[in-house]
Write a protein that holds these residues in place. Sequence first.
Motif, PDB file in Angstrom:
ATOM      1  N   GLY A   1       7.726  -3.345   8.520  1.00 26.57           N
ATOM      2  CA  GLY A   1       7.212  -3.415   7.160  1.00 26.57           C
ATOM      3  C   GLY A   1       6.600  -2.115   6.689  1.00 26.57           C
ATOM      4  N   VAL A   2       6.891  -0.997   7.389  1.00 26.61           N
ATOM      5  CA  VAL A   2       6.388   0.328   7.011  1.00 26.61           C
ATOM      6  C   VAL A   2       7.585   1.182   6.646  1.00 26.61           C
ATOM      7  CG1 VAL A   2       5.098   2.366   7.740  1.00 26.61           C
ATOM      8  CG2 VAL A   2       4.395   0.103   8.526  1.00 26.61           C
ATOM      9  N   PHE A   3       7.520   1.862   5.445  1.00 26.75           N
ATOM     10  CA  PHE A   3       8.646   2.606   4.901  1.00 26.75           C
ATOM     11  C   PHE A   3       8.174   4.022   4.577  1.00 26.75           C
ATOM     12  CE2 PHE A   3       9.006  -1.843   4.115  1.00 26.75           C
ATOM     13  CZ  PHE A   3      10.345  -2.167   4.312  1.00 26.75           C
ATOM     14  N   GLU A   4       8.969   5.056   4.925  1.00 26.99           N
ATOM     15  CA  GLU A   4       8.567   6.440   4.734  1.00 26.99           C
ATOM     16  C   GLU A   4       9.727   7.292   4.260  1.00 26.99           C
ATOM     17  OE1 GLU A   4       4.987   6.856   8.093  1.00 26.99           O
ATOM     18  OE2 GLU A   4       6.894   7.943   8.340  1.00 26.99           O
TER      19      GLU A   4
ATOM     20  N   PRO B   1      13.979   7.164  -2.316  1.00 27.43           N
ATOM     21  CA  PRO B   1      14.258   6.014  -1.441  1.00 27.43           C
ATOM     22  C   PRO B   1      13.501   6.164  -0.120  1.00 27.43           C
ATOM     23  CG  PRO B   1      16.106   7.524  -1.450  1.00 27.43           C
ATOM     24  CD  PRO B   1      15.135   8.073  -2.434  1.00 27.43           C
ATOM     25  N   LEU B   2      12.982   5.051   0.395  1.00 30.46           N
ATOM     26  CA  LEU B   2      12.246   5.045   1.652  1.00 30.46           C
ATOM     27  C   LEU B   2      12.959   4.108   2.630  1.00 30.46           C
ATOM     28  CD1 LEU B   2      10.034   5.516  -0.755  1.00 30.46           C
ATOM     29  CD2 LEU B   2       8.381   5.110   1.038  1.00 30.46           C
TER      30      LEU B   2
ATOM     31  N   LYS C   1       0.862  -1.186   0.000  1.00 33.88           N
ATOM     32  CA  LYS C   1       0.000   0.000   0.000  1.00 33.88           C
ATOM     33  C   LYS C   1       0.896   1.232   0.000  1.00 33.88           C
ATOM     34  CE  LYS C   1      -3.533   2.350   2.793  1.00 33.88           C
ATOM     35  NZ  LYS C   1      -4.288   2.309   4.060  1.00 33.88           N
ATOM     36  N   VAL C   2       0.565   2.214  -0.860  1.00 37.68           N
ATOM     37  CA  VAL C   2       1.316   3.461  -0.911  1.00 37.68           C
ATOM     38  C   VAL C   2       0.357   4.608  -0.620  1.00 37.68           C
ATOM     39  CG1 VAL C   2       1.013   3.677  -3.405  1.00 37.68           C
ATOM     40  CG2 VAL C   2       2.885   4.881  -2.292  1.00 37.68           C
ATOM     41  N   GLU C   3       0.818   5.605   0.168  1.00 33.56           N
ATOM     42  CA  GLU C   3      -0.037   6.715   0.593  1.00 33.56           C
ATOM     43  C   GLU C   3       0.728   8.020   0.485  1.00 33.56           C
ATOM     44  OE1 GLU C   3      -2.680   5.506   4.229  1.00 33.56           O
ATOM     45  OE2 GLU C   3      -0.710   4.565   4.459  1.00 33.56           O
ATOM     46  N   VAL C   4      -0.070   9.096   0.216  1.00 29.20           N
ATOM     47  CA  VAL C   4       0.449  10.461   0.305  1.00 29.20           C
ATOM     48  C   VAL C   4      -0.173  11.083   1.543  1.00 29.20           C
ATOM     49  CG1 VAL C   4       0.648  12.685  -0.849  1.00 29.20           C
ATOM     50  CG2 VAL C   4       0.617  10.584  -2.211  1.00 29.20           C
TER      51      VAL C   4
ATOM     52  N   ARG D   1       4.412   7.124   2.165  1.00 26.14           N
ATOM     53  CA  ARG D   1       4.489   5.922   3.005  1.00 26.14           C
ATOM     54  C   ARG D   1       4.131   4.690   2.182  1.00 26.14           C
ATOM     55  NH1 ARG D   1       0.723   6.078   8.067  1.00 26.14           N
ATOM     56  NH2 ARG D   1       2.409   7.455   8.818  1.00 26.14           N
ATOM     57  N   VAL D   2       4.951   3.618   2.350  1.00 25.16           N
ATOM     58  CA  VAL D   2       4.692   2.322   1.743  1.00 25.16           C
ATOM     59  C   VAL D   2       4.588   1.294   2.862  1.00 25.16           C
ATOM     60  CG1 VAL D   2       5.631   0.451   0.343  1.00 25.16           C
ATOM     61  CG2 VAL D   2       5.770   2.801  -0.475  1.00 25.16           C
ATOM     62  N   THR D   3       3.552   0.463   2.809  1.00 29.13           N
ATOM     63  CA  THR D   3       3.372  -0.617   3.776  1.00 29.13           C
ATOM     64  C   THR D   3       3.355  -1.937   3.028  1.00 29.13           C
ATOM     65  OG1 THR D   3       2.067   0.852   5.184  1.00 29.13           O
ATOM     66  CG2 THR D   3       1.929  -1.513   5.622  1.00 29.13           C
ATOM     67  N   ASP D   4       4.353  -2.817   3.299  1.00 30.27           N
ATOM     68  CA  ASP D   4       4.432  -4.107   2.627  1.00 30.27           C
ATOM     69  C   ASP D   4       5.280  -5.044   3.477  1.00 30.27           C
ATOM     70  OD1 ASP D   4       4.462  -6.274   0.984  1.00 30.27           O
ATOM     71  OD2 ASP D   4       5.131  -5.200  -0.797  1.00 30.27           O
TER      72      ASP D   4
END
Length: 843
Positions: free
Chosen positions: A319-322, A310-311, A254-257, A278-281
């Motif tokens: 598993g959460v990247f920002e 890059p996150l 999942k990607v979010e702004v 934010r990316v959650t995977d």
Amino acid sequence: TGADGMVLLVSGDYVKPVSRFNAGDALFLRVIEADDIDEPARVVVSGGLNGDREEIPLARSAVAAGDFVGSVPTTYSDSPTAMNGILEVRGSEEVTATYVDALRKTGESDVSITATARANTGTDGILALARIGRTESGSTTVTERIRAGDTLVLEVRDDDLNALSLVIEQTTVTVRDEATGDAVEVTLRETSGNSAVFRGEVVTEFGTPRSDELLQVTGESRIVVTYLDAINAAGKVQQAVRFAATTEVGFTGKVEVLTQDGLRPIGSIGAGETVRIRVTDADLNADPRAADAAQVTISGNVANDSVRLPLSEIGADTGVFEALLVTAFAAKGTTPDSGDLLLEVADKEVLDVEYRDQLTSRGEPDAPVVARAVVAGSSPGSLLIVDDEGREIADFVAGSTLHVWLDDLLLTTLSEATSARVAVSSERTGDTVDVVLAPVSGESGKFVGTLPTRYSPSPIPDGTLDVQGGDDVRATYRSVLPDVFRVQVTDTARVRTGTRAKVTLVNPDGSEAPVVLPGSPVHVRIEDADANADRAVPDRIRATVGVQGGVTRTVDLVETGPGTGVFRGDVDTTLGARTDSPTALPLRGGETVTATYRDPIIDTGEAGLAVSATCVAVRVGRAPFTSERVLVDGIADRWPLENVLTVGDGEALVWSQWSRDALFLFVRIRDDEVTVQDVTRWYQGSDAVEIYIDTEPEASLRSSRIDRAAEGTRFAFWFCPKGGGIYGEKPYVGQLLPTRKTNVSPPVGVAAREDEDGYVLEIAIPFRTALPGFDPITSTRRDRIGLNFLVHRSDAPQAWWAEPLAGVLPSTMGMLYLQRPETLGGAGNRVTTRTERKANPAP
């Protein structure tokens, strides 16, 4: 002694002996016996391992007299059932066929003769599956788990397939995904001429079945490879050898702004704003003891800048990247630098934030996951009510089709919408209609739709907008992207109003004309200020003039002057039911003539309303000239009976003729009982006839209303069939106009006769004494008189020949033409029309 019999196990042609067979093949038997034996010849077939035994009857062959043939089916079995018609065997089992020869050549009897064959065995086929493409070396690894997109290597090992040691042979396997139902048949080729190892490949793809060479798979589906082993080590034939593998799945990313603080997701940003991506995977959490990394790509469709951002994992095993994304307004005339981490944007630009998910929960590999944001203000687009040529309108006529135009580029770039919806409402009627707009071909973000309108005082829910004059119609568009826009756009147009037209049938002098004489023109006058399109020059409009159930003619009307809004025009008429003229209106007399004008718009806003006016065509009769003396005796001798005037439904029939001195009328009244109670009150319960005459009919037609100035030309008499004389046995005549007189016989002559059907009146009205001032002989212009009849009956309602209109003299409603013989000069027996008089003016 006899002949030596033989038993053979042979091929299907009953000629070639066989020594080996596969379980499942049929065994063909042949007995050669020259001795004369009873049919059939019987052979017992038995197995050496299973011990199964079957007795087979053999029929005489057509080839030779001592030749007998037959067969027995075989099958593989570990637990046979004897004498069931099928020989059940195992691999390597020897089968014996036994025939008992009743008499041999040596004289020996009942000697068992045998033949044998052995069931074949093979080698067990081995099936394996490997995958290519997910190791750096590209090597294959035998596996029971695959991933969509893998290339699968299929391998079969089976010595039975190596029939020719120096030739590369081939076989086939079937690969099937049990979830999608997709199946592919793969050809395997021998790796070398004597290897007995066969390999082939099939490429997998995430998707649904279609007719191609790719195997369509989904996540967590079972992939089954099937090889049919022709014969295995036990001797079983066509044995399915299967190998199964399962497709892998992961977690869908999942990607979010988000706002910069990461507390709220957003759908729009401003140029120069910093936002959080934010990316959650969980699949990216490769090392639960350390922080892992990810990457997204952000690109815009207007400034065309892009950033590979890059996150970092916000914490081990999360598993959460920002990461933060910094934006700036793109300067005009410059090219953005796509190699830096600053994203340059423009107003109304759509930003795509894309993350490539290596494996989703559905098993899809390298799937794009996109979040969108818009660099936008507060307006979702523009909305216009336009005409059919795309021009914006401020008002329209009820009944018109409205065109609604929407320009919203973001609707197509931010959604998969193939249409837009606009609500159009009427303020006065309260009607509302949802209009579906379709995309304009070749115009991105532009939509157009149509809406029919109708004049109506109240709404009807049928997809047509009901409106009234002066009504404000509002079109409203609300964006379907609430995260981007929270406002609505509108456009309005007003329903036009006009003036209600007035249609009048007039005389040439402009006065109202309630009647028209057949052969004279019908003059139409229309007042309509709305039709005054050009105030500098006279305008033109059209109307129709016709009779009910008859023909209709179009009349062109011309404005009486620039800016007056008053239009005049006329249409010719002819006397008779038909005419050869395409412009003249044929009239028989007595019918209603209607002029109709379609008012484009009236004061209420209603469009195309039919406004009309009527007049009545004067009834017409003809009176021939007679030079013979007319005897007024109530007998119809020598009366011309072809030109009859009918009153009502035949209540009275009136014939007429004239001479130099008088007008003669012969009247037949249908009546069950002739009664006259009072000749001075003939109109109350009595039988009587009123006759109205106008010696200047054309002057009366020009002003047919009752007026005292012309009373000297209008005459009226009443006639009773009895009530006169001393004893009341004679007919009676009275005069109504120009003054009321009683007993005017003479000068008016009258005779009456009664019969079983009613009564008749024969009347003579002298011109000089009864109609003073009227002389049709000396003036050719006096070839007609106004004429009408009213019949009173004691036991029935009264009936007119020509029903008078309110305020119109009865004598104006009918016209009697005095036909003139050539010896008197003038127009003869013809009734001339206006058109003929123009061409041939009277002397």
